[in-house]
Each structure stands twice: as C-alpha cells, then as structure tokens.
Design a protein around this motif. Structure first.
Motif, PDB file in Angstrom:
ATOM      1  N   ARG A  34       0.834  -1.200   0.000  1.00  0.00           N
ATOM      2  CA  ARG A  34       0.000   0.000   0.000  1.00  0.00           C
ATOM      3  C   ARG A  34       0.868   1.248   0.000  1.00  0.00           C
ATOM      4  NH1 ARG A  34      -4.224  -1.967   4.710  1.00  0.00           N
ATOM      5  NH2 ARG A  34      -5.405  -3.376   3.427  1.00  0.00           N
ATOM      6  N   GLN A  36       1.928   5.000  -0.120  1.00  0.00           N
ATOM      7  CA  GLN A  36       1.170   6.120   0.418  1.00  0.00           C
ATOM      8  C   GLN A  36       0.383   6.806  -0.687  1.00  0.00           C
ATOM      9  OE1 GLN A  36       3.547   8.962   2.450  1.00  0.00           O
ATOM     10  NE2 GLN A  36       1.823  10.010   3.361  1.00  0.00           N
ATOM     11  N   ARG A  37      -0.917   6.932  -0.472  1.00  0.00           N
ATOM     12  CA  ARG A  37      -1.854   7.610  -1.357  1.00  0.00           C
ATOM     13  C   ARG A  37      -2.003   6.912  -2.701  1.00  0.00           C
ATOM     14  NH1 ARG A  37      -4.877   9.943   1.732  1.00  0.00           N
ATOM     15  NH2 ARG A  37      -5.640  11.218   0.020  1.00  0.00           N
ATOM     16  N   ARG A 136      -0.351   6.083  11.255  1.00  0.00           N
ATOM     17  CA  ARG A 136       0.689   5.184  10.764  1.00  0.00           C
ATOM     18  C   ARG A 136       1.443   4.573  11.938  1.00  0.00           C
ATOM     19  NH1 ARG A 136       3.855   4.430   6.086  1.00  0.00           N
ATOM     20  NH2 ARG A 136       2.477   5.854   4.961  1.00  0.00           N
ATOM     21  N   PRO A 164       0.728   2.087   6.644  1.00  0.00           N
ATOM     22  CA  PRO A 164      -0.284   3.132   6.478  1.00  0.00           C
ATOM     23  C   PRO A 164      -1.540   2.735   7.237  1.00  0.00           C
ATOM     24  CG  PRO A 164       0.650   2.489   4.369  1.00  0.00           C
ATOM     25  CD  PRO A 164       1.130   1.484   5.361  1.00  0.00           C
ATOM     26  N   GLU A 168      -6.198   5.937   6.136  1.00  0.00           N
ATOM     27  CA  GLU A 168      -5.573   6.490   4.939  1.00  0.00           C
ATOM     28  C   GLU A 168      -5.920   5.677   3.704  1.00  0.00           C
ATOM     29  OE1 GLU A 168      -1.060   6.422   3.525  1.00  0.00           O
ATOM     30  OE2 GLU A 168      -1.404   7.903   5.110  1.00  0.00           O
TER      31      GLU A 168
END
Length: 306
Positions: A34, A36-37, A136, A164, A168
C-alpha cells in the motif's frame, strides 16, 4: 520418522535470488503493498500467493494432489451493474464499526502451486492481521510458520513496521466517477500490468478484502465497480470456507477474479481466482487462489482478538 524434505528447486543466480527474496518477503508479510496515497495494489492472486516467481519456486508444504477444477459458468454481464447498485444501497444502511485502535481481520486462504505442470491448490491456512486504524504505525501478521526455498524462514508472528493506517487506505473520493477516474490515472502512471479497468477492479477488490470500510465508502466502491467494463455476475460459487454465494467477477488474460458475497445480505465473504481457458498452468476451471474472510472487527490493542 524422518522429516519430510522440500522438493528440489532449480538453481537461481545469486542476484536473481536476492531480488526474488526481497519481492517475496514483501508479498508474504504484507496483505497488499500500500504505497502512500496509491490505490492500485498487487493483483489478488499475487497477494494471496506465498510464492510466484517465473515458475521456478513451489510451495514445499503443498501436497502433490490433483489440480482443483471448478465449473466455468457463464457470467451475466447485464445484471452486474444492477446487483452492484443494490449492494451499494444495502452497504449504506450498514451500522458503522465501533471504536478501537486496530482493525482486526481473520481469513482463510489457499493458493496454487505453480511451475511444475498443472497448478495444484495447496492446503488452506488461516491468517490474522492487525492494521493501525487512524495513525501510521506497526501492524502485526500471524500465519503458519513457513520455510520456503529462496526466501528462507517466515515466522508465524511478523511485525509489519510503519504501516499506512486503515483510515488512509480508505480515504477515497465519495463520487464513484471520480474514484474510477482516480484508479484509471494511477494505472496510467504505472504504465504496466493489467488494463485500466482490470487494475481498477483489482484495486477495489483489495480494499474489500483486507480493510475495514465505512458504510459510505463501501457504497461508493460498489457504484464505481458497476461502471467498470466487463464486470459480470456468477452464481453458485464457493469461498475458501465452503460458504456458497454470488460473485461479482471480471475476466482478463484467461483468468477470472471473483468477489464473493452472501446472496441475501450482500455481506462480503471472500474471493476466488481461476482459469477460464486452457493454459500451461492447467485446464479451464483450475483454481489459482481462494480466500474467505472469517472475522472483521476493531480492537483496542495490537495482537488482541475480538
């Protein structure tokens, strides 16, 4: 009684072996990588698989059994958007999850042995994961102790550092068209892998499997999936726990990936992946991976069960 020995594995150059070890360690210890974003996650079969590396590595614990073959039923393309929109309405009315600092998910998975003739489904095993809910931090994974060629020992309890948070991962656009456009953009930025719609279907499936979704988020995901070209309904399917349900599926490159739901309540049960055409990995109907979510909850502490 002598200890069972692992099957012989062909020699691999040192550099290739080191690269495989790093890749496979990521796949074994994380439910889905995963970034970030980033919403486009590893394909469902790769997430479930402990090993898949150009056909040179097998599961040493898997019996030399015959491949598991399931019927390849005709999918219903016309009814898929209707079913998904019905599921979205039902999801929006689901009570929100309670309070807790960690998301807990217990599942049962089985994955096929690849690389030595037709794929053979290995024995099912249970795994538990604890994911930080809001911030996190370190997660936790529990699964059977494994000793694999190339990558060595995988302990039964593994800390997942700096994960994460669930919050998120599920921080998604609330409009299904915007969500689908976002998933398509992320596929275009990667420039490889599945088609745009295939990548979107995979990403949504990964979120359904190992996250705790707020009701509005679930509803948006189902409405976005209804807009993906090629989605179909498959009836009379079975998850890794033997529960029968109805599947939302999509086929690409000779493989069908299914999300399995309770036909009455639309509760997510699990997923399944199998061949729909004859390939080197087996005839049509050969199961490559199957999973069932047995429990999903929030808990106060990492390692605590509900």
């Amino acid at each position: 009684m002598s200890e069972p020995t692992a099957p012989q594995v062909p020699a691999i150059p040192t550099a290739r072996r080191q690269a495989l070890r790093q890749h496979l360690m990521n796949e074994v210890t994380r439910p889905a990588r995963r970034p970030q974003r980033m919403l486009v996650l590893a394909p469902a079969a790769a997430v479930l698989a402990v090993v898949v590396a150009a056909g040179v590595i097998a599961q040493p614990w898997a019996p030399r059994s015959a491949p598991l073959i399931v019927p390849v039923h005709q999918g219903e393309h016309v009814g898929a958007p209707l079913l998904l929109n019905q599921m979205a309405v039902a999801a929006a009315d689901t009570p929100p999850p309670g309070e807790g600092e960690y998301v807990y998910i217990r599942s049962r998975v089985a994955v096929a042995e690849l690389g030595d003739g037709p794929a053979r489904l290995g024995p099912a095993y249970e795994r538990e994961i604890w994911i930080p809910r809001y911030e996190r931090g370190d997660g936790l994974l529990r699964q059977p102790f494994l000793e694999l060629p190339v990558i060595g020992v995988i302990p039964d309890r593994t800390t997942l550092p700096d994960m994460p948070p669930n919050a998120e991962v599920v921080d998604l656009p609330g409009d299904p068209d915007e969500l689908l456009a976002k998933l398509h953009r992320e596929r275009d930025e990667r420039g490889r892998g599945s088609s745009r719609d295939g990548a979107a279907f995979t990403a949504i499936g990964d979120l359904l499997r190992e996250s705790l979704l707020p009701p509005p988020t679930s509803a948006t995901l189902y409405r976005a999936a209804a807009r993906i070209a090629g989605v179909e309904v498959v009836r009379g399917v079975t998850d890794a726990a033997g529960r029968r349900g109805i599947a939302v599926a999509r086929t690409e490159q000779g493989r069908r990936d299914e999300w399995i739901f309770d036909e009455r309540t639309f509760e997510y049960l699990g997923e399944r992946s199998y061949l729909v055409a004859d390939t080197a990995d087996g005839p049509a109907g050969t199961v490559l991976a199957t999973a069932a979510v047995l429990r999903r909850a929030v808990v106060p502490e990492r390692g605590q069960r509900p």
